[in-house]
Design an enzyme around this catalytic site. Structure first.
Site, PDB file in Angstrom:
ATOM      1  NE  ARG A 110       0.707   1.594   4.355  1.00  0.00           N
ATOM      2  CZ  ARG A 110       1.992   1.839   4.359  1.00  0.00           C
ATOM      3  NH1 ARG A 110       2.640   2.033   3.230  1.00  0.00           N
ATOM      4  NH2 ARG A 110       2.688   1.878   5.484  1.00  0.00           N
ATOM      5  CG  HIS A 136       3.381   7.936  12.426  1.00  0.00           C
ATOM      6  ND1 HIS A 136       3.835   6.900  13.198  1.00  0.00           N
ATOM      7  CD2 HIS A 136       4.289   8.090  11.440  1.00  0.00           C
ATOM      8  CE1 HIS A 136       4.983   6.450  12.713  1.00  0.00           C
ATOM      9  NE2 HIS A 136       5.277   7.145  11.630  1.00  0.00           N
ATOM     10  CG  ASP A 150      -2.297   3.062  11.912  1.00  0.00           C
ATOM     11  OD1 ASP A 150      -1.436   3.656  12.603  1.00  0.00           O
ATOM     12  OD2 ASP A 150      -2.039   2.022  11.254  1.00  0.00           O
ATOM     13  N   GLY A 185      11.185  -3.364   3.114  1.00  0.00           N
ATOM     14  CA  GLY A 185      11.688  -2.346   4.039  1.00  0.00           C
ATOM     15  C   GLY A 185      11.674  -0.934   3.492  1.00  0.00           C
ATOM     16  CB  SER A 195       2.372  -2.357   3.540  1.00  0.00           C
ATOM     17  OG  SER A 195       1.966  -1.492   4.514  1.00  0.00           O
ATOM     18  CG  ASP A 225       0.640  -0.770   7.087  1.00  0.00           C
ATOM     19  OD1 ASP A 225       0.133   0.343   6.859  1.00  0.00           O
ATOM     20  OD2 ASP A 225       1.770  -0.906   7.604  1.00  0.00           O
ATOM     21  CE1 TYR A 264       4.315   2.890  13.372  1.00  0.00           C
ATOM     22  CE2 TYR A 264       3.979   1.443  15.251  1.00  0.00           C
ATOM     23  CZ  TYR A 264       3.493   2.058  14.114  1.00  0.00           C
ATOM     24  OH  TYR A 264       2.184   1.843  13.728  1.00  0.00           O
TER      25      TYR A 264
HETATM   26  C1  GLA Z   1       3.514   1.580   9.700  1.00  0.00           C
HETATM   27  C2  GLA Z   1       2.479   0.831  10.543  1.00  0.00           C
HETATM   28  C3  GLA Z   1       1.068   1.410  10.338  1.00  0.00           C
HETATM   29  C4  GLA Z   1       1.061   2.920  10.505  1.00  0.00           C
HETATM   30  C5  GLA Z   1       2.191   3.571   9.686  1.00  0.00           C
HETATM   31  C6  GLA Z   1       2.289   5.045   9.925  1.00  0.00           C
HETATM   32  O1  GLA Z   1       3.277   1.346   8.344  1.00  0.00           O
HETATM   33  O2  GLA Z   1       2.464  -0.537  10.222  1.00  0.00           O
HETATM   34  O3  GLA Z   1       0.163   0.785  11.218  1.00  0.00           O
HETATM   35  O4  GLA Z   1       1.139   3.269  11.859  1.00  0.00           O
HETATM   36  O5  GLA Z   1       3.449   2.977   9.959  1.00  0.00           O
HETATM   37  O6  GLA Z   1       1.153   5.712   9.471  1.00  0.00           O
END
Ligand code: GLA
Length: 388
Positions: free
Chosen positions: A33, A40, A42, A128, A132, A179, A228
């Site tokens: 995706r 940041h 969700d 990476g 996703s 994701d 994170y």
């Molecule tokens: C990663 C996480 C998601 C989301 C994004 C930031 O992709 O897996 O759940 O928090 O970072 O938006």
């Protein structure tokens, strides 16, 4: 010509046959995706607006009677894992195999007693780079295992919830639902406005004549994996303090910027809370602007999102900032921003269809991106019985 995902599924079927000398009975596919806006938020119950992209992961497999999970990944030089189904547990595997084992464990009870799963994974999602690849790995595995039990067809949001649980418990990553949800529920031609509090979505049709260019900035700072959970914890502390000072609120997105000041929050927690509150509002505004085909407004909201991620949430890096600035200057671009978790990885630029291939080439030739491609919104995950 076969679509990208069908061609990948067919190639994965052939790889499975070459590796195991039998035909797979099921083949599944799940896309990566790119998030257009709503970054940041969700995990703090906000609104996000991702699209499924034309890159994904395919899984081909069979049920066996040997009681083993045997998985081969072409993305990791044909590396194989083999573990008794009954012994799959959190902490028992590392790297990509922890995602696969974690998902298989979610569906273990639906398999016939004593059964094993033999599978091969093959992916076109760059690893990476914030597109996703892990959700595509999880969801394709889930769809394969469901398919092996006779449940073929399109994915549903229950698959996303199971995959997120696997990521939390087996890979140890406290991610949100975005994701996995978009990988399951993506719709061709549409972005999904996901309410991460209720875990439901609305479709947002992408106006005709619009493309998205995704470009890797070429770095991935190791910092991302430690920062994170720190951002997530800052959001949780901020909500707790607001609730304590001002009374119950179900999530940060139901808070106002004035609540942040009134609750006495300061420093990093206040900055994170402000980003979360404003980013959710921007995401809803973007969805409304897209529905009105107001592309200039969409672009301005993407720029504001990037600035907030850089200055308030502090998850960008100089390489991402430089690439966003470069992309935003190109003719035909409405707006650009970092996308995904940050600390490196990719940017997304929203642009005119006819400019997409030029912009992609320029991002690589002059912008310093080692890898860029354009994509429209694609469909979510599926599984089918393989041709035997
Ligand atoms: C990663 C996480 C998601 C989301 C994004 C930031 O992709 O897996 O759940 O928090 O970072 O938006």
């Amino acid at each position: 010509m076969k679509s990208d995902c069908k061609a990948l599924a067919a190639a994965t079927t052939e790889l499975f046959k070459a590796k195991f000398h039998i035909h797979p009975t099921t083949v599944a596919y799940a896309p990566g995706r790119v998030n257009l806006i709503g970054e940041h938020v969700d995990y703090s119950g906000g609104f996000v607006l991702p699209i499924a992209i034309c890159r994904g992961t395919a899984a081909a497999g069979v049920l066996t009677r040997d009681g083993l999970l045997t998985a081969v990944s072409s993305a990791f030089a044909g590396e194989t894992i083999e573990v008794p189904m009954a012994q799959i547990r959190p902490g028992g595997a590392t790297g990509w195999s922890s995602y696969v084992a974690g998902v298989v464990a979610q569906y273990r009870d639906t398999l016939p007693p004593g059964a094993g799963v033999r599978m091969l994974l093959n992916s076109t999602v760059p690893l990476g780079s914030g597109l996703s690849s892990s959700a595509a790995l999880e969801v394709s595995t889930a769809m394969l295992v469901r398919g092996l039990c006779g449940d073929v067809g399109a994915a549903d949001s229950g698959v996303a919830v199971a995959c997120r649980r696997a990521e939390h418990e087996y890979a140890g990553v406290p991610c949100g639902i975005m994701d996995q949800y978009i990988s399951c529920m993506g719709r061709k031609g549409h972005a999904l406005l996901i309410d991460c509090h209720s875990e439901r979505h609305e479709l947002v049709s992408i106006p005709p004549g619009v493309s998205f260019v995704v470009a890797d900035c070429g770095v991935r700072h190791a910092l991302g994996s430690s920062e994170y959970p720190m951002r997530r914890a800052a959001c949780e502390r901020a909500l707790a303090k607001i609730v304590n000072a001002l009374g119950p609120r179900p999530s940060l997105r139901r808070c106002r910027v004035e609540d942040i000041e009134a609750s006495g929050l300061d420093g990093m927690d206040a900055a994170c809370a402000r980003h979360a509150v404003e980013e959710s509002a921007r995401t809803r505004a973007f969805a409304a602007a897209a529905r009105n085909e107001d592309l200039e407004r969409c672009g301005a909201l993407m720029a504001a999102s990037h600035a907030s991620l850089r200055d308030l949430y502090r998850v960008s890096c100089p390489e991402l900032d430089a690439l966003v600035e470069f992309a935003a200057r190109q003719a035909g671009v409405f707006g650009a921003r970092m996308t995904g978790g940050g600390f490196g990885g990719c940017i997304v630029a929203m642009c005119k269809d006819e400019a997409a291939s030029d912009i992609t080439a320029r991002l690589m030739a002059e912008g310093g991106s080692p890898k860029a491609f354009s994509t429209g919104p694609c469909a979510g995950a599926w599984a089918v019985r393989a041709d035997i």
